[in-house]
Enzyme design. Sequence first.
Site, mmCIF file in Angstrom:
data_model
loop_
_atom_site.group_PDB
_atom_site.id
_atom_site.type_symbol
_atom_site.label_atom_id
_atom_site.label_comp_id
_atom_site.label_asym_id
_atom_site.label_seq_id
_atom_site.Cartn_x
_atom_site.Cartn_y
_atom_site.Cartn_z
ATOM 1 N N GLU A 7 0.957 -1.243 0.025
ATOM 2 C CA GLU A 7 -0.039 0.116 0.225
ATOM 3 C C GLU A 7 0.654 1.314 -0.055
ATOM 4 O O GLU A 7 0.434 2.397 -0.519
ATOM 5 C CB GLU A 7 -0.948 0.094 1.074
ATOM 6 N N TRP A 39 1.543 1.732 -3.496
ATOM 7 C CA TRP A 39 0.343 2.172 -4.508
ATOM 8 C C TRP A 39 0.521 3.637 -4.215
ATOM 9 O O TRP A 39 0.260 4.251 -5.347
ATOM 10 C CB TRP A 39 -0.901 1.563 -3.819
ATOM 11 N N TRP A 84 -21.837 9.424 -20.353
ATOM 12 C CA TRP A 84 -22.527 9.616 -18.940
ATOM 13 C C TRP A 84 -23.816 10.130 -18.888
ATOM 14 O O TRP A 84 -24.289 10.546 -19.730
ATOM 15 C CB TRP A 84 -21.768 10.693 -18.284
ATOM 16 N N TRP A 109 -10.048 7.077 -8.279
ATOM 17 C CA TRP A 109 -11.319 7.384 -9.166
ATOM 18 C C TRP A 109 -11.117 6.750 -10.609
ATOM 19 O O TRP A 109 -12.094 6.085 -11.064
ATOM 20 C CB TRP A 109 -11.553 8.705 -8.913
#
Length: 481
Positions: free
Chosen positions: A276, A279, A307, A385
Site C-alpha cells: 500500500e 500504491w 455519462w 477514481w
Amino acid sequence: MPSTVILWFRRDLRLDDNPALQAALIDCDRLVPVYVHDPDSEAPWAPGAASRWWLHGSLASMDQALQTFGTGLLIARGDALAELRRIVAATGATRIHWNRLYDPTTRDRDGRIKQALRADGLRAESHNASLLFEPWEIATGTGEPYRVFTAFWRRCGARLSDVGPLPAPTTLPPPPESPDSLPLENLALLPRIPWDTGLRETWTPGETAALEQARAFVQGRIQGYASARDLPALAGTSALSSHLHFGEIGPRRVLAMVREQWDDPTADPVETFVREIGWREFAHHLIYHYPHTTDEPLDRRFAALPWREEDADRLLRAWQRGETGIPLVDAGMRQLWHTGWMHNRVRMVVASFLTKNLRLPWQAGARWFWDTLVDADLAANSLGWQWSAGCGADAAPYFRIFNPVLQGERFDKSGAYVRRWCPELARLPDKYIHQPWTAPSALLEHAGIRLGRDYPAPIVDLKASREAALAAYEVVKAAGR
C-alpha cells in the site's frame, strides 16, 4: 557574518526525517521556519474544507514542536514568491530549502519560484521528503514511466534496502529578528459553522500523533492487516493516510518501523501493507508523468463514454448525502461526511456505484472526495477514481461492477458497519440489512421502517443499471477500434 537560512514548510510538517531541514542546518547560524498560505496558487485544486481543518491542527502542532526548540513557525499569507522575498529582505537570509510537491500546478509554481530566487542571488534547493523514490528515478527498461503497478513495485522493491529515514534534530539554531507571524486563526482554515464535531472526535493532526499511530499499528494490527483491512466495521487499517499526506510522517520512517519488527518488509504478514505504501508511490509516479489525469482519463477511449444526463443532479445529491437507498453506499458516504474519512473497501464500492450504476462522471466523485476527505491527496484521489471508473492505469475493467449488496454481505456480514452509519436500519435482521427493499412488509413495519419515509427506496435498480453501464461501455470499445 551569521548565515541565515529559511526553511519553507509545505506538506512536510514534521521534524523527523525531513531532508530540507537537515540540509538547512548545514552551516546555519540562524533558522527561519516559514509557512506561506497561498491556496490561490494551487487552483483549481486548492485544499478542500476537510483538508483545511486538518491543516490548521497540523500547523498548530508544528509551531508547538518548534517552540520546544526555542523558535516557532513564521506564518505568512499571500503570493508565495512575494512573501519569501519579503522574509529574505527582513532577515538577510541567503539560502532557502524546501521539500518537493508533485501535483502539476504546485510543481510548476515551485519551478518558477526556484528560478526567481536563484536569479535574486539566493541559494534555493528542493528535496524529497514525501516519497521513497523520485518519480523520475523509476522507469521501464526503455526509460518509459510505468502504467502497471506490479511491474512498478517490483522495480522499487529491488531498491528498498537503500531507503532509510533521517534522524530528527536534537537542537535548532535560534531565529534572527524577523517579521511578525500571522496568528494561525487569521488563515481562516476552520469552518465558521461548526460541522467538524466528527472530525475532532476522530482525529488528532500533527507529527506526535502520526508517530504514535504508526508505532501502534506496526507493533500490533499490522499482523492481521491482510484480512482485516477489508472489513469496514473493524479498525483494521493503519489510518495513516492523512498523516502521510500532510507530511507529519514520511514513508521512509514507516518502512523503518516495519523493519524494526520484521526483517523483510516484503514477506508475510507485512507485505500487503508495504504494498500500500507502494500504491501511494505509484500514484505520485503517475501524476508526475501524466499530469492531465487529474481531470482527464489516462485511457483516452473513455472520453467517449456517454455519462448520464437525465436527472444527474438529483442522483449526485442523493449519493453525496448518503441517501441512495443502498445501505453499504449510504453508510460509506455518511462516514465520510461525519469523520472526513471512508474505509478503502467502501471507497471502491461507492465509486463503482457512482460511475457505473448511476453513470455519473468520476470527476464529480473526485471533486466531492477532494472537499470532504481529510486525506484528500490529488495523486491518490485521481488514481483511485480512475481505477474505479476503469479508465486509469492498472484499472479495474469497466465491466467489473461492484455489487454493493454482495460486497456488504461478504465484508460486513453482520451488518455492524451499516448499523452504525445507517441507524434507521438497525433493527433489520442480517439477512436484509444490505437489501431492505427485499424484506417482507411486515418485517419492515416491525423494524420501524417505511421505505421512502424512514429510509430511501433505491434510487436505481442494481441489475438494470449494471446492464446500462455495460451498454455504455460498448461505445468505449467501439472508440478504440
